[in-house]
Design an enzyme around this catalytic site. Structure first.
Site, PDB file in Angstrom:
ATOM      1  CG  HIS A 103      -0.172   0.206   2.522  1.00 48.05           C
ATOM      2  ND1 HIS A 103       0.546  -0.814   3.107  1.00 48.05           N
ATOM      3  CD2 HIS A 103      -0.019   1.281   3.337  1.00 48.05           C
ATOM      4  CE1 HIS A 103       1.108  -0.375   4.217  1.00 48.05           C
ATOM      5  NE2 HIS A 103       0.792   0.896   4.378  1.00 48.05           N
ATOM      6  CG  ASP A 150       1.523   5.131   4.770  1.00 46.38           C
ATOM      7  OD1 ASP A 150       1.053   3.980   4.866  1.00 46.38           O
ATOM      8  OD2 ASP A 150       2.641   5.457   5.221  1.00 46.38           O
ATOM      9  CG  HIS A 156       4.934   1.228   3.065  1.00 42.42           C
ATOM     10  ND1 HIS A 156       4.353   2.346   2.504  1.00 42.42           N
ATOM     11  CD2 HIS A 156       4.340   1.080   4.277  1.00 42.42           C
ATOM     12  CE1 HIS A 156       3.468   2.848   3.334  1.00 42.42           C
ATOM     13  NE2 HIS A 156       3.421   2.088   4.423  1.00 42.42           N
ATOM     14  NE  ARG A 202       1.978   4.895   9.758  1.00 37.34           N
ATOM     15  CZ  ARG A 202       0.928   5.486   9.213  1.00 37.34           C
ATOM     16  NH1 ARG A 202       0.161   6.278   9.931  1.00 37.34           N
ATOM     17  NH2 ARG A 202       0.647   5.291   7.933  1.00 37.34           N
TER      18      ARG A 202
HETATM   19  O1  AKG Z   1       5.209  -1.307  10.628  1.00 40.04           O
HETATM   20  C1  AKG Z   1       5.744  -1.126   9.527  1.00 40.04           C
HETATM   21  O2  AKG Z   1       6.818  -1.620   9.218  1.00 40.04           O
HETATM   22  C2  AKG Z   1       5.069  -0.251   8.519  1.00 40.04           C
HETATM   23  C3  AKG Z   1       3.623  -0.054   8.825  1.00 40.04           C
HETATM   24  C4  AKG Z   1       2.963   0.898   7.867  1.00 40.04           C
HETATM   25  O3  AKG Z   1       2.428   0.529   6.874  1.00 40.04           O
HETATM   26  C5  AKG Z   1       3.047   2.339   8.148  1.00 40.04           C
HETATM   27  O4  AKG Z   1       3.572   2.735   9.191  1.00 40.04           O
HETATM   28  O5  AKG Z   1       2.574   3.112   7.314  1.00 40.04           O
HETATM   29 FE   FE2 Z   2       1.791   2.203   5.672  1.00 39.82          FE
END
Ligand code: AKG
Ligand code: FE2
Length: 284
Positions: A101, A103, A259, A274
């Site tokens: 995906h 984000d 990702h 995040r």
């Molecule tokens: O936890 C991760 O490695 C990535 C998760 C994810 O898709 C994000 O943080 O946007």
């Molecule tokens: Fe993500």
């Protein structure tokens, strides 16, 4: 690209680089911030090791890049709602971002940059992969590029966050807190081929989590074209894979990448922090 305050070590052949010489426990000079920004645009995803990044530090760097977003569905922290603690406790499967995906492409203005900080990372497993949607675009045939050139794609969270199929999310059965919002059913339109506002490079802007159909076509008609692009763009040659350690940072450019977070470490805990930075609306 020449940098004066950092060292950039390429990591993947198609995208990704380690950046050395940055200390995120201190405020970056304007010159170093510009170098980090340029390294991100040049490499699409950049990695930093051994960083002490406080909550305030992450907010500060977020504001340097633009406007930190508050997620409409996934709950943020009490002190800073822009910070999401991505917790995967030991004994549970991972469920956040565990498929290809980009984000928040269901936003009218999709996320520009995501910065993820590893607080507690598993001894093995829990890697993250990124795919270069620019490399993928470059390798399409001229005929395919021409066919896709003016197409528009409808994006929505209506499948990924459908309360009927993902009820467990809303029922508090995950360590992340999800709150249903009408945003889930909204549809937005983005160009299928996206031109990067800084680099001017073109990329394929679709992802299987949020792309619903090509505008003017039914879902059934769109599906084979979209599926071809999903498969083509995530072939191993266009992908890099990052092995996390505690205190690692990954920062990626959602304008030109997808990702995938691996779900392969059920026995271990993983805790990340995040922040996402808002982007702009590209004309369709
Ligand atoms: O936890 C991760 O490695 C990535 C998760 C994810 O898709 C994000 O943080 O946007
Ligand atoms: Fe993500």
């Amino acid at each position: 690209m020449g940098y004066s305050t950092i060292e950039v070590e390429r990591m993947g052949a198609s995208l990704g680089a380690y950046v050395h010489g940055v200390d995120f426990s201190k405020k970056l000079s304007d010159e170093q911030f510009q170098d980090v920004h340029d390294a991100l645009v040049d490499n699409s995803v950049i990695f930093f090791r051994d960083q002490d990044l406080s909550r305030e530090g992450q907010m500060e760097i977020g504001h340097r890049f633009g406007t930190p977003e508050i997620h409409p569905i996934v709950a943020g922290s009490n002190d800073h709602p822009e910070l999401i603690e991505v917790l995967k406790p030991a004994g549970e499967g991972a469920s956040f971002g565990t498929g290809w995906h980009t984000d928040n492409t269901f936003f009218e203005k999709p996320t520009m940059i995501t910065m993820l900080y590893g607080i507690e990372t598993p001894p093995v497993g829990g890697d993250t992969m990124w795919a270069s949607m620019e490399k993928a675009y470059d390798h399409l045939s001229d005929g395919m590029k021409e066919m896709l050139a003016d197409m528009v794609v409808v994006h929505s969270a209506k499948v990924a966050f459908d309360p009927r199929t993902t009820a467990d999310k809303y029922e508090g059965k995950h360590s992340l807190k999800y709150t249903y919002s009408d945003v889930v059913n909204e549809e937005v339109e983005h160009p299928l081929i996206r031109t990067h506002d800084v680099s001017g490079r073109k990329s394929i802007f679709v992802n299987p989590m949020f792309s619903i159909r090509i505008k003017g076509m039914t879902e059934k008609e769109s599906a084979p074209i979209l599926q071809y692009l999903y498969d083509f763009s995530t072939q191993p040659e266009f992908v890099c894979r990052f092995r996390w350690q505690d205190k690692s940072i990954a920062m990626w450019d959602n304008r030109c990448t997808q990702h995938f977070a691996m779900n392969d470490y059920v026995e271990y805990k993983r805790l990340m922090r995040r922040i996402t930075i808002g982007g702009d609306k590209r004309p369709v």
